[in-house]
Design a protein around this motif. Structure first.
Motif, short mmCIF file in Angstrom:
data_model
loop_
_atom_site.label_atom_id
_atom_site.label_comp_id
_atom_site.label_asym_id
_atom_site.label_seq_id
_atom_site.Cartn_x
_atom_site.Cartn_y
_atom_site.Cartn_z
N LEU A 1 27.17 34.22 39.21
CA LEU A 1 27.69 35.20 38.41
C LEU A 1 26.78 36.40 38.21
N ARG A 2 25.52 36.09 37.65
CA ARG A 2 24.57 37.10 37.26
C ARG A 2 24.05 37.81 38.54
N SER A 3 24.06 36.95 39.80
CA SER A 3 23.56 37.50 40.99
C SER A 3 24.70 38.33 41.39
N LEU A 4 26.07 38.21 41.35
CA LEU A 4 27.25 38.98 41.67
C LEU A 4 27.01 40.13 40.87
N ALA A 5 26.82 40.22 39.73
CA ALA A 5 26.87 41.23 38.66
C ALA A 5 26.03 42.50 39.13
N ALA A 6 24.97 42.28 39.70
CA ALA A 6 24.23 43.22 40.15
C ALA A 6 24.74 44.10 41.27
N SER A 7 25.95 43.80 41.84
CA SER A 7 26.15 44.51 43.04
C SER A 7 27.58 44.64 43.14
N GLY B 1 24.75 39.47 30.84
CA GLY B 1 23.88 40.37 30.33
C GLY B 1 24.12 41.81 30.27
N ASP B 2 23.35 42.77 30.26
CA ASP B 2 23.72 44.29 30.44
C ASP B 2 23.95 44.72 31.98
N ILE B 3 23.84 43.72 32.82
CA ILE B 3 23.95 44.19 34.39
C ILE B 3 24.92 44.95 34.74
N SER B 4 26.11 44.41 33.94
CA SER B 4 27.44 45.05 34.37
C SER B 4 28.45 44.89 32.86
N PRO B 5 29.35 45.88 32.92
CA PRO B 5 30.22 46.01 31.81
C PRO B 5 31.22 45.00 31.86
N VAL B 6 31.53 44.57 30.87
CA VAL B 6 32.63 43.40 30.78
C VAL B 6 33.77 43.76 29.85
N HIS B 7 34.87 43.79 30.54
CA HIS B 7 36.26 43.97 29.89
C HIS B 7 37.07 42.77 29.81
N PHE B 8 37.92 42.61 29.07
CA PHE B 8 38.70 41.76 28.67
C PHE B 8 40.27 41.90 28.73
N HIS B 9 41.24 40.88 29.34
CA HIS B 9 42.36 41.17 29.05
C HIS B 9 42.91 39.68 28.88
N GLY B 10 43.57 39.56 27.82
CA GLY B 10 43.87 38.08 27.25
C GLY B 10 45.39 37.94 27.09
N ARG B 11 46.13 37.05 27.16
CA ARG B 11 47.32 36.67 26.54
C ARG B 11 47.30 35.24 26.04
N PRO B 12 47.22 35.28 24.70
CA PRO B 12 47.36 33.85 23.92
C PRO B 12 49.07 33.52 23.50
N GLY B 13 49.03 32.31 23.13
CA GLY B 13 50.51 31.93 22.39
C GLY B 13 51.23 31.24 23.40
N GLY B 14 50.99 31.14 24.75
CA GLY B 14 51.96 30.47 25.54
C GLY B 14 52.49 31.56 26.53
N VAL B 15 52.09 32.79 26.25
CA VAL B 15 52.66 33.69 27.26
C VAL B 15 52.12 33.79 28.51
N ILE B 16 52.89 33.71 29.38
CA ILE B 16 52.22 33.43 30.91
C ILE B 16 52.37 35.06 31.58
#
Lengths: 254, 351
Positions: free
Chosen positions: B292-298, B321-336
């Motif tokens: 994943l770290r290798s991938l993040a560079a490209s 680390g700081d190589i790539s910005p990391v965003h998040f999308h999550g749905r907890p609680g059993g929502v599909i």
């Protein structure tokens, strides 16, 4: 020429017991080793020790042993025995282990009639942790968590789990003994032997409850503590056979 | 090979049986009840197999512990609240170096939560779960066929490294029906012999299997020994799937059911000409950090998508680390969530 009439059982390692003076564990360990020797099953016996003072039972008993979490010895033993019915499997448990944290495992193993031998050592306190109240602690008995004495309505009544287990359809043999005198020690050995035989004959769940002294936590001398077992503890937990549904093995019903 | 349509829980049970599993103990809990049900019927036909419906999850995992001590391939399964109860036994087995397979068909939490599919036990699974600082290998299947391969692999890994392996599915993986094919069953007698089992001390010294070690210096060495084993596993056993990564500018990182949804989302945005790809960890521990770290560079950015409030994202951030910005999308609680929903998130980030 001198004849050797007494020796260390083969199933007992040549180690000095770490148990306190007057404690029943060392006597019971020896009885177990003698029975295992006499039945000739040392090479097919697996033991499951408890958490507590006897957690180090494997330092003394020279058979295969597997540790269990506190209270789960009978569940671990069930897994062993079901996979290897040819082995002889026993658990060695205290009253906190068997009758408090492990109540569910104990009751259900007895109810399923698991073919196991359970050695249940009842000394009425949590010994290793420093003498707290156990489920078997007598009314009025002072422990480190009942400094004013056990009050039944606040702390619970003494629990006679063996009597409850005798009601389970799957239990075959349950006897309560003591290790406070030569007479009682001989009786205890007979009971342990029978509890192993019941398993070896495939008859079902066998348990020997052994009333044992804990002079250290009772703050008594070994002699006083043994006297207390016979005169006080045994009135709450009467000695004798609580259940004997064993039968002589026959071809149809082995 | 013959394909058959099967429910995920049944697939795990059948694959386990074919892997040579001959001991199962469990306690009912939704959404994985079909697994023990299948096992009870399947094992009834196998004279060397034992099925026990235990009185509790605690009893079940400890029965598995005892079975494992004899060398038999053993498993249990449960869902989130039940897995919490099993942590005692899992910790002991990690300490005693006993193999076992534990399937967690995750549901909503904390507490009783609900019975809908989630990925809310990622932390618990990948951080050991119980006390004492240990690891378990965690495998995250995302299809019926992968339930077959990963269930069977779980038993091999458990035996190879002598440790519990967690099969981390969710309610959807457990309930969904898909066509699967199975390899021929393994005869347990053909499995490598285990030299450490409890079998009675015949012609050898008596054996002990225990986690207790009162001497701190010896206990320290045992802890380091486990770490050395975990390091070996980290070096050799990481596994992941790459999907459309060659030209990807945004990579979505997701596992299990979320990864299937993410794949649909990637296909949708690709249709609109947006170069997104999917990185799917198959082993959650060890986490495939290096690839994943290798991938993040490209690439330009990472989107972590989980059916929880953000757990694997910590491993992703530690990996890149700081190589790539990391965003998040999550749905907890059993929502599909749907692929459309996730595609919208990707589109929002890429446009």
């Amino acid at each position: 020429m001198a004849q050797q009439v007494f020796k260390r059982p083969e199933s007992l390692k040549d180690n000095v017991f770490h148990y306190c003076p007057g404690c029943g564990h060392s006597i019971i360990h020896r009885l177990l080793a003698e029975v295992i020797d006499e039945l000739g099953i040392r090479e097919k016996t697996v033991g499951v020790p408890p958490a507590g003072c006897a957690v180090l039972a494997y330092n003394y008993l020279d058979v295969d042993m597997g540790e269990a979490p506190h209270g789960r010895a009978i569940a671990v033993a069930t897994g062993i025995k079901r996979c290897r019915p040819d082995l002889v499997v026993f658990t060695y448990q205290g009253d906190g282990d068997l009758a408090a944290i492990g109540t569910a495992e104990t009751v259900h193993a007895a109810n399923r009639g698991e073919c196991l031998t359970v050695i249940f050592v009842n000394n009425g306190v949590y010994g290793m942790t420093g003498g707290q109240m156990a489920p078997t602690t007598l009314p009025g008995q002072k422990t480190t968590t009942t400094p004013g004495g056990r009050m039944a309505l606040r702390d619970g009544h003494p629990l006679d789990l063996s009597r409850m287990l005798a009601l389970a359809a799957g239990s075959v043999y349950i006897e309560r003994t003591a290790v406070t005198s030569p007479k009682h020690i001989i009786k205890t050995k007979k009971a342990i032997r029978k509890a192993f035989k019941v398993q070896m004959d495939g008859q079902g769940f066998a348990l020997v409850e052994i009333l044992s002294a804990c002079p250290t936590n009772w703050k008594e001398t070994p002699i006083e503590a043994c006297k207390r077992v016979e005169q006080v503890v045994a009135t709450q937990y009467p000695l004798g056979i609580l259940k004997d549904a064993t039968h002589e093995p026959t071809a149809d019903n082995p | 090979m013959n394909k058959q349509l099967m429910r995920g829980s049944h697939v795990i049970a059948e694959a386990a049986t074919r892997a040579g599993c001959r001991f199962y103990a469990g306690y009912p809990i939704t959404p994985q009840n079909e697994l023990p049900e299948y096992m009870s019927a399947r094992f009834a036909d196998l004279p060397d197999a034992t099925f026990i419906q235990a009185e509790s999850e605690l009893a079940a995992i400890n029965m598995v512990m005892g079975a494992s001590m004899t060398g038999v391939r053993a498993m249990t399964s449960s869902s989130s609240p039940g897995i919490s109860l099993k942590q005692e036994g899992i910790s002991y087995m990690a300490g005693m170096e006993l193999p076992a397979v534990v399937a967690n068909i995750m549901r909503g939490g904390p507490g009783l939560g609900n019975i809908a599919p989630t990925q809310q036990d990622y932390f618990q699974a990948t951080r050991g779960g119980g006390h004492g600082g240990y690891r378990t290998i965690v495998l995250a299947p995302c299809s019926g066929q992968e339930l077959v391969t990963l269930t069977m692999k779980a038993f091999d890994l458990a035996d190879t490294y002598r440790m519990p392996v967690i099969l981390l599915g969710d309610g959807l993986m457990g309930q969904m029906m898909e066509p699967v094919s199975f390899p021929d069953p393994i005869d347990p007698a053909d499995l490598p012999k285990k030299e450490w089992v409890l079998s009675g001390a015949r012609g050898r010294d008596s054996r002990l299997i225990a986690s207790l070690q009162l001497d701190p210096v010896k206990m320290e060495e045992r802890n380091w020994k486990l770490v050395r084993k975990y390091d070996t596993i980290s070096q050799h056993e990481t596994d992941f799937e790459s999907y459309l990564l060659d030209d990807a500018q945004l990579v979505i990182v997701a596992f299990g059911t979320a990864a299937r949804i993410a794949k649909g989302a990637v296909n949708r945005v690709r249709g609109e000409g947006l170069p997104a790809g999917l990185f799917r960890p198959i082993t959650l521990w060890p986490f495939p950090a290096n690839p994943l770290r290798s991938l993040a560079a490209s690439i330009k950015q990472i989107l972590v998508f989980e059916m929880n409030t953000g757990q694997m994202i910590e491993d992703v951030k530690m990996s890149v680390g700081d190589i790539s910005p990391v965003h998040f999308h999550g749905r907890p609680g059993g929502v599909i969530p749907t692929p459309v929903e996730v595609a919208e998130v990707i589109t929002g980030l890429m446009r």
